[in-house]
Scaffold this motif. Structure first.
Motif, PDB file in Angstrom:
ATOM      1  N   ALA A   1      14.777   3.384   5.795  1.00 45.65           N
ATOM      2  CA  ALA A   1      15.639   4.127   6.725  1.00 45.65           C
ATOM      3  C   ALA A   1      15.198   5.585   6.796  1.00 45.65           C
ATOM      4  CB  ALA A   1      17.100   4.028   6.281  1.00 45.65           C
ATOM      5  N   LEU A   2      14.870   6.174   5.648  1.00 51.29           N
ATOM      6  CA  LEU A   2      14.424   7.570   5.624  1.00 51.29           C
ATOM      7  C   LEU A   2      13.106   7.750   6.357  1.00 51.29           C
ATOM      8  CD1 LEU A   2      15.282   8.908   2.076  1.00 51.29           C
ATOM      9  CD2 LEU A   2      15.529  10.197   4.185  1.00 51.29           C
ATOM     10  N   LEU A   3      12.165   6.857   6.118  1.00 51.49           N
ATOM     11  CA  LEU A   3      10.838   6.999   6.731  1.00 51.49           C
ATOM     12  C   LEU A   3      10.929   6.927   8.256  1.00 51.49           C
ATOM     13  CD1 LEU A   3       8.825   4.853   4.178  1.00 51.49           C
ATOM     14  CD2 LEU A   3       8.584   7.318   4.534  1.00 51.49           C
ATOM     15  N   PHE A   4      11.725   5.984   8.773  1.00 50.65           N
ATOM     16  CA  PHE A   4      11.891   5.898  10.230  1.00 50.65           C
ATOM     17  C   PHE A   4      12.722   7.061  10.746  1.00 50.65           C
ATOM     18  CE2 PHE A   4      11.030   1.342   9.280  1.00 50.65           C
ATOM     19  CZ  PHE A   4       9.857   1.246  10.012  1.00 50.65           C
ATOM     20  N   GLY A   5      13.755   7.427  10.007  1.00 50.43           N
ATOM     21  CA  GLY A   5      14.603   8.538  10.426  1.00 50.43           C
ATOM     22  C   GLY A   5      13.871   9.859  10.463  1.00 50.43           C
ATOM     23  N   MET A   6      12.830   9.999   9.640  1.00 47.08           N
ATOM     24  CA  MET A   6      12.053  11.242   9.589  1.00 47.08           C
ATOM     25  C   MET A   6      10.791  11.191  10.445  1.00 47.08           C
ATOM     26  SD  MET A   6      13.842  13.312   7.943  1.00 47.08           S
ATOM     27  CE  MET A   6      15.135  13.456   6.699  1.00 47.08           C
ATOM     28  N   GLY A   7      10.600  10.096  11.214  1.00 44.00           N
ATOM     29  CA  GLY A   7       9.547  10.145  12.230  1.00 44.00           C
ATOM     30  C   GLY A   7       8.469   9.091  12.205  1.00 44.00           C
ATOM     31  N   ALA A   8       8.439   8.202  11.190  1.00 45.56           N
ATOM     32  CA  ALA A   8       7.407   7.156  11.181  1.00 45.56           C
ATOM     33  C   ALA A   8       7.695   6.133  12.280  1.00 45.56           C
ATOM     34  CB  ALA A   8       7.364   6.475   9.820  1.00 45.56           C
ATOM     35  N   ASP A   9       6.633   5.649  12.948  1.00 47.65           N
ATOM     36  CA  ASP A   9       6.788   4.627  13.990  1.00 47.65           C
ATOM     37  C   ASP A   9       6.664   3.214  13.424  1.00 47.65           C
ATOM     38  OD1 ASP A   9       6.972   6.628  15.911  1.00 47.65           O
ATOM     39  OD2 ASP A   9       4.828   6.619  16.332  1.00 47.65           O
ATOM     40  N   ALA A  10       5.924   3.059  12.339  1.00 53.43           N
ATOM     41  CA  ALA A  10       5.743   1.754  11.703  1.00 53.43           C
ATOM     42  C   ALA A  10       5.408   1.996  10.236  1.00 53.43           C
ATOM     43  CB  ALA A  10       4.616   0.971  12.382  1.00 53.43           C
ATOM     44  N   VAL A  11       5.898   1.103   9.371  1.00 50.37           N
ATOM     45  CA  VAL A  11       5.707   1.265   7.924  1.00 50.37           C
ATOM     46  C   VAL A  11       5.271  -0.068   7.339  1.00 50.37           C
ATOM     47  CG1 VAL A  11       6.843   1.762   5.714  1.00 50.37           C
ATOM     48  CG2 VAL A  11       7.441   3.096   7.755  1.00 50.37           C
ATOM     49  N   CYS A  12       4.272  -0.025   6.468  1.00 52.60           N
ATOM     50  CA  CYS A  12       3.870  -1.203   5.705  1.00 52.60           C
ATOM     51  C   CYS A  12       4.025  -0.887   4.218  1.00 52.60           C
ATOM     52  CB  CYS A  12       2.420  -1.585   5.996  1.00 52.60           C
ATOM     53  SG  CYS A  12       1.844  -2.975   4.969  1.00 52.60           S
ATOM     54  N   PRO A  13       5.032  -1.480   3.547  1.00 54.53           N
ATOM     55  CA  PRO A  13       5.222  -1.247   2.103  1.00 54.53           C
ATOM     56  C   PRO A  13       4.316  -2.174   1.296  1.00 54.53           C
ATOM     57  CG  PRO A  13       6.984  -2.629   2.933  1.00 54.53           C
ATOM     58  CD  PRO A  13       6.070  -2.363   4.107  1.00 54.53           C
ATOM     59  N   TYR A  14       3.021  -1.886   1.281  1.00 53.38           N
ATOM     60  CA  TYR A  14       2.046  -2.860   0.783  1.00 53.38           C
ATOM     61  C   TYR A  14       2.252  -3.222  -0.688  1.00 53.38           C
ATOM     62  CZ  TYR A  14      -0.666   1.091  -1.158  1.00 53.38           C
ATOM     63  OH  TYR A  14      -1.082   2.195  -1.860  1.00 53.38           O
ATOM     64  N   LEU A  15       2.676  -2.269  -1.515  1.00 53.84           N
ATOM     65  CA  LEU A  15       2.877  -2.593  -2.930  1.00 53.84           C
ATOM     66  C   LEU A  15       4.140  -3.417  -3.150  1.00 53.84           C
ATOM     67  CD1 LEU A  15       1.755   0.417  -5.151  1.00 53.84           C
ATOM     68  CD2 LEU A  15       0.560  -1.685  -4.568  1.00 53.84           C
ATOM     69  N   CYS A  16       5.122  -3.288  -2.290  1.00 53.67           N
ATOM     70  CA  CYS A  16       6.321  -4.130  -2.365  1.00 53.67           C
ATOM     71  C   CYS A  16       5.911  -5.596  -2.178  1.00 53.67           C
ATOM     72  CB  CYS A  16       7.326  -3.700  -1.308  1.00 53.67           C
ATOM     73  SG  CYS A  16       8.836  -4.689  -1.263  1.00 53.67           S
ATOM     74  N   TYR A  17       5.043  -5.853  -1.184  1.00 49.65           N
ATOM     75  CA  TYR A  17       4.547  -7.220  -0.980  1.00 49.65           C
ATOM     76  C   TYR A  17       3.739  -7.682  -2.183  1.00 49.65           C
ATOM     77  CZ  TYR A  17       5.761  -6.566   3.977  1.00 49.65           C
ATOM     78  OH  TYR A  17       6.425  -6.340   5.151  1.00 49.65           O
ATOM     79  N   HIS A  18       2.849  -6.813  -2.690  1.00 51.09           N
ATOM     80  CA  HIS A  18       2.028  -7.182  -3.853  1.00 51.09           C
ATOM     81  C   HIS A  18       2.905  -7.537  -5.047  1.00 51.09           C
ATOM     82  CE1 HIS A  18      -2.310  -6.601  -3.070  1.00 51.09           C
ATOM     83  NE2 HIS A  18      -1.889  -5.857  -2.061  1.00 51.09           N
ATOM     84  N   ALA A  19       3.950  -6.746  -5.269  1.00 52.61           N
ATOM     85  CA  ALA A  19       4.844  -6.991  -6.406  1.00 52.61           C
ATOM     86  C   ALA A  19       5.508  -8.365  -6.280  1.00 52.61           C
ATOM     87  CB  ALA A  19       5.890  -5.894  -6.493  1.00 52.61           C
ATOM     88  N   LEU A  20       5.896  -8.745  -5.056  1.00 57.85           N
ATOM     89  CA  LEU A  20       6.539 -10.041  -4.839  1.00 57.85           C
ATOM     90  C   LEU A  20       5.532 -11.189  -4.954  1.00 57.85           C
ATOM     91  CD1 LEU A  20       9.055  -9.265  -1.969  1.00 57.85           C
ATOM     92  CD2 LEU A  20       9.606 -10.054  -4.268  1.00 57.85           C
ATOM     93  N   PHE A  21       4.346 -11.003  -4.384  1.00 54.54           N
ATOM     94  CA  PHE A  21       3.322 -12.047  -4.495  1.00 54.54           C
ATOM     95  C   PHE A  21       2.993 -12.299  -5.973  1.00 54.54           C
ATOM     96  CE2 PHE A  21       1.371 -10.624  -0.157  1.00 54.54           C
ATOM     97  CZ  PHE A  21       2.489 -11.113   0.496  1.00 54.54           C
ATOM     98  N   LYS A  22       2.929 -11.226  -6.710  1.00 56.59           N
ATOM     99  CA  LYS A  22       2.610 -11.290  -8.137  1.00 56.59           C
ATOM    100  C   LYS A  22       3.732 -12.002  -8.913  1.00 56.59           C
ATOM    101  CE  LYS A  22       1.367  -7.839 -11.554  1.00 56.59           C
ATOM    102  NZ  LYS A  22       1.170  -6.397 -11.686  1.00 56.59           N
ATOM    103  N   ALA A  23       4.980 -11.655  -8.581  1.00 55.05           N
ATOM    104  CA  ALA A  23       6.122 -12.307  -9.230  1.00 55.05           C
ATOM    105  C   ALA A  23       6.117 -13.807  -8.941  1.00 55.05           C
ATOM    106  CB  ALA A  23       7.423 -11.678  -8.745  1.00 55.05           C
TER     107      ALA A  23
END
Length: 843
Positions: free
Chosen positions: A498-520
């Motif tokens: 929410a902060l990243l979009f609210g402060m101006g990002a048009d698109a976000v990829c949380p790549y380590l969040c995905y890695h953490a889940l794939f790893k789990a």
């Protein structure tokens, strides 16, 4: 065409002040009248309404973002009527001293006079109906709205706007219909022919003027509807007729079909190499980005397992980020704002039809032009990207779209020489300059990436990088010429997104969040063998509902309006950071500067890649496998890179970890004081509590200044037995606390002559009529969950929730496993099924 008479006047004073209005020969065929209090701006003559083209009842919740985007567009605006030079003479479009209504009026007037659009078309551009999810809207209208969604973001919030240019007069209602608007059509002589139209925000405001027999039609505006009278043609123009006419005045279908879908992007761009797809981020890399074992177990893993944002209960007793002695990410210094006073929140569950997360990506066209060039943007249904989507966009070469990737890390080659503040500022300046140059070089996409983090490179905070680049490009008048993407290692929860979009990002990829889940998943910690695609969808699903809930708190329905609107306040950040990265966002108490932001980043980096040979996890020479590795015997952090995520005690008390207001010693003393009736134990409990609050809250930083106070005799003060009668308990529902605790609070407060509060969960019927056990204050949350006439009549005080107290702008939630048979019976609901009460509206 029109004359505006206005001022800081009561309705009765207007006619006396402007003598024109007393002249019998002064006639008009239209009138817009605005008579309301100023609720969200300080009143002044120039802010009085009507404005030049409209009057407005409501609030524009997205005003800061709308203003920012209008300012950013000014470099490419050119009126087809006036030419570039004369258009530039008219800038800036928005008067900074104006209210939200005045700002809207500035833009409406600019669009109408500067382009070839009708006034009604300009209104539909700025306040579109909720077209994305409504199956009853024609495809022609959807094509119209889809095209204009590339041109301009909606001005969102509860609004009834009446508008005129002298030839037409009309009104429109916001997409949620959160303001009243009713109309009468009358005739003069019983002919049934429409002679007069009266539209107002209250029924009966002209009841002494209108005779009931003359009314031939009455109605009300519904959400997203527009109603207009064409005074030149002498016609009433209805919603469907007007929108059909506007949607047919240009080839909107052909233009909107030029949009580039994500499917087209994935087809035309290279794919992630298979060997890269099998690699997983190590615990060291996760640690460098601020992950802890608690964050992984409490927030990230449930997101993958359930597809929903994790729920916590009973509040947060850890210190504010600005008071914590542990390292903190910049996200944690920001608080979400929420709808207050006359501005209701939206219900993201029951009003999901009006909400949309769709966000276009890429350069905007000329706001005043009306052609298909504005359509060549990338259409994102979800601006939270998966790994495949991010890789495709970074390597895209399609219809002029190419991407410049900018490294958002800071070199740290020598363990003995950590980066200084000067080094940090130099890197921020590099990132800003590279972004501006990329736009000038013709790149249509920029990707800010911290993917190079490792033993010799530390991350630059993702939120800081986005904020700096967004604000720098706005100041350079370049922001609307490029799509701003972020490849972030640190973002892993809804508040971050929410902060990243609210402060101006048009698109976000949380790549380590995905890695953490794939790893789990690979290590068997998710319980099921979900595919990468399934886990990505689950993260997006959690993002979907979570961010809708955040937007809804502020009464905002679309991500396009929320995007860049900066609807936050900072708690504990210095003005040097705010002015550069988050311009215009309030930070009332000052706080951390760039130096401390850097120090916190380096503390995480030192935990991940220790520089001290005596430190846990130290390795003399870190290899590439310390960042990403393949599994060995089903494990990813093994052998030379064996490393566990730190546990800083953010959520649960941990010896040597983060401070918590509810500490074990404190709780033990409270129990001892209660069980033994020990005054000594209570005094020790009180002393520890006062010490703990100093490290946790802002109020703990305050002391009483008694230097100029004259003490009074205790005899003049009421006895304790009278003072406690004014006390009330917090509103804690049965279910959030146990049945026994809930009843004990009622008994105790009744004995004191004070008041206990049921919370929105209500009270057992047997307690309602028992003066010993009954709670004096009965709480109501939108009239749900056991709110019966019996419940209401047995209250000493009724409390209606507005803005939801501990969860501002949200509804209360009780997880299904807490809904016991007793609670289900009391709340007239099904045991085992979770309960979510909606945020209260203008009932």
């Amino acid at each position: 065409r029109t004359i505006v008479y206005k001022g800081m006047l009561t309705p009765e004073q207007v006619r006396e002040y402007f003598v024109d209005l007393k002249n019998e020969s002064f006639e008009t065929y239209l009138a817009l009248v605005h008579s309301r209090f100023s609720t969200n701006t300080f009143p002044s003559w120039n802010r009085a309404q009507p404005m030049r083209m409209l009057c407005h009842n409501g609030e524009i919740n997205t005003l800061k973002g709308n203003k920012n985007w209008m300012s950013a567009r000014e470099s490419v605006i050119e009126s087809p009527k006036l030419g570039k030079a004369r258009t530039q003479d008219m800038l800036p479009v928005i008067d900074k001293a104006q209210s939200d209504s005045g700002s809207y009026d500035n833009v409406l007037e600019f669009l109408y006079h500067g382009s070839d659009r009708s006034l009604a078309e300009c209104m539909l551009m700025m306040i579109p109906e909720p077209w994305q999810n409504d199956g009853t809207i024609s495809q022609e209208r959807k094509d119209f709205y889809r095209f204009y969604s590339n041109v301009m973001e909606p001005w969102d919030g509860p609004a009834m706007i009446a508008f005129t240019n002298g030839d037409v007069i009309g009104a429109t209602l916001d997409r949620n219909g959160l303001r009243p608007s009713r109309y009468y059509v009358t005739d003069k002589d019983g002919s049934g022919k429409a002679e007069e139209v009266i539209l107002a925000s209250e029924v009966g405001c002209l009841q002494d003027v209108i005779s009931v027999p003359s009314i031939i039609e009455r109605g009300r505006l519904r959400p997203g509807q527009i109603f207009m009278v064409d005074l030149v043609k002498g016609e009433l123009v209805r919603d469907n007729e007007l929108k059909k006419q506007i949607a047919g005045n240009a080839p909107y279908k052909e233009w909107s079909n030029k949009m580039i879908t994500m499917d087209k992007v994935l087809e035309s761009a290279p794919k992630i190499p298979e060997d890269e797809r099998q690699m997983r981020a190590t615990n060291r890399l996760l640690t460098a980005h601020g992950y802890t074992s608690e964050a992984l177990d409490t927030i990230v893993t449930p997101m993958g397992a359930t597809g929903k944002e994790a729920l916590g209960s009973m509040g947060n007793d850890a210190p504010l980020a600005c008071l914590s002695l542990k390292p903190r990410l910049l996200y944690e210094y920001f608080k979400q704002l929420f709808a207050q006073v006359t501005n209701p929140p939206v219900d993201p569950l029951r009003e999901s039809l009006v909400m949309s997360l769709r966000l276009p990506l890429g350069p905007e066209g000329n706001l005043l032009a009306k052609n298909g060039e504005q359509s060549t943007r990338i259409e994102l249904d979800y601006p939270l990207l998966g790994l495949d989507e991010m890789y495709a966009l970074k390597h895209l070469n399609y219809q002029g779209y190419t991407c410049k990737t900018i490294d958002c890390t800071i070199p740290y080659p020598d363990p003995a020489k950590p980066p200084t503040k000067a080094d940090f500022m130099k890197e921020l300046e590099r990132i800003e300059t590279e972004a501006a140059q990329a736009v000038r070089d013709g790149f249509k996409l920029i990707c800010l990436s911290d993917e190079k983090v490792g033993p010799t490179r530390a991350p630059i905070d993702s939120l800081l990088a986005v904020g700096c680049v967004h604000q720098f490009l706005i100041k350079q008048k370049l922001r609307t010429l490029v799509g701003l993407m972020l490849e972030s290692g640190s973002a892993h929860q809804v508040h971050h997104y929410a902060l990243l979009f609210g402060m101006g990002a048009d698109a976000v990829c949380p790549y380590l969040c995905y890695h953490a889940l794939f790893k789990a998943r690979d290590e068997g910690r998710l319980g099921m063998k979900y595919t990468d695609a399934e886990l990505t969808t689950r993260v997006k699903s959690a993002f979907d509902y979570g961010v809708r809930k955040v937007m809804a708190k502020m009464g905002i329905s679309t991500m396009q309006s929320y995007h860049g609107a900066q609807i936050f306040e900072a708690l504990g950040i210095h003005s040097e950071v705010m002015d550069r990265a988050f311009t215009g966002t309030p930070s009332r108490i000052g706080g951390i500067d760039f130096d401390i932001v850097l120090q916190d980043t380096l503390r995480y980096h030192h935990l991940a890649f220790p520089k001290d040979p005596e430190a846990t996890g130290y390795v003399a020479s870190y290899t590439a496998a310390s960042r990403f590795a393949y599994a060995k015997d089903g494990m990813f952090d093994d052998g030379e890179n064996k490393f566990s995520l730190p546990n800083l005690g953010d959520f649960h008390y941990r010896d040597g970890g983060e401070l918590h207001y509810n500490a074990p010693e404190q709780m033990a003393l409270l129990q001892e004081a209660a069980r033994k009736n020990s005054r000594e134990a209570y005094e020790r409990y009180k002393m520890i509590s006062h010490e703990l609050v100093k490290g946790v809250t802002l109020r703990g930083q305050l002391t009483f200044d008694t230097s100029k106070v004259t003490p009074c005799s205790v005899d003049e003060v009421e006895p304790v037995s009278e003072i406690v009668k004014r006390f009330t308990t917090g509103a804690m529902s049965m279910g959030s606390i146990s049945k026994e605790t809930h009843e004990s609070l009622g008994i105790a407060m009744n004995k004191l002559g004070a008041k206990s509060n049921t919370g929105e969960g209500g009270e057992e019927p047997s307690r309602l009529i028992d003066p010993v056990r009954s709670s004096a204050i009965k709480q109501i949350a939108s009239g749900r969950f056991g709110v019966t006439s019996n419940y209401l009549t047995n209250a000493i005080q009724l409390q209606i929730k507005m803005a939801q107290g501990a969860k501002p702008g949200e509804g209360g939630e009780l997880p299904g496993f807490k809904v016991s048979v007793d609670i289900g019976k009391m709340r007239h609901s099904t045991p085992g099924v979770g309960l979510i009460s909606p945020p209260p509206h203008h009932d």
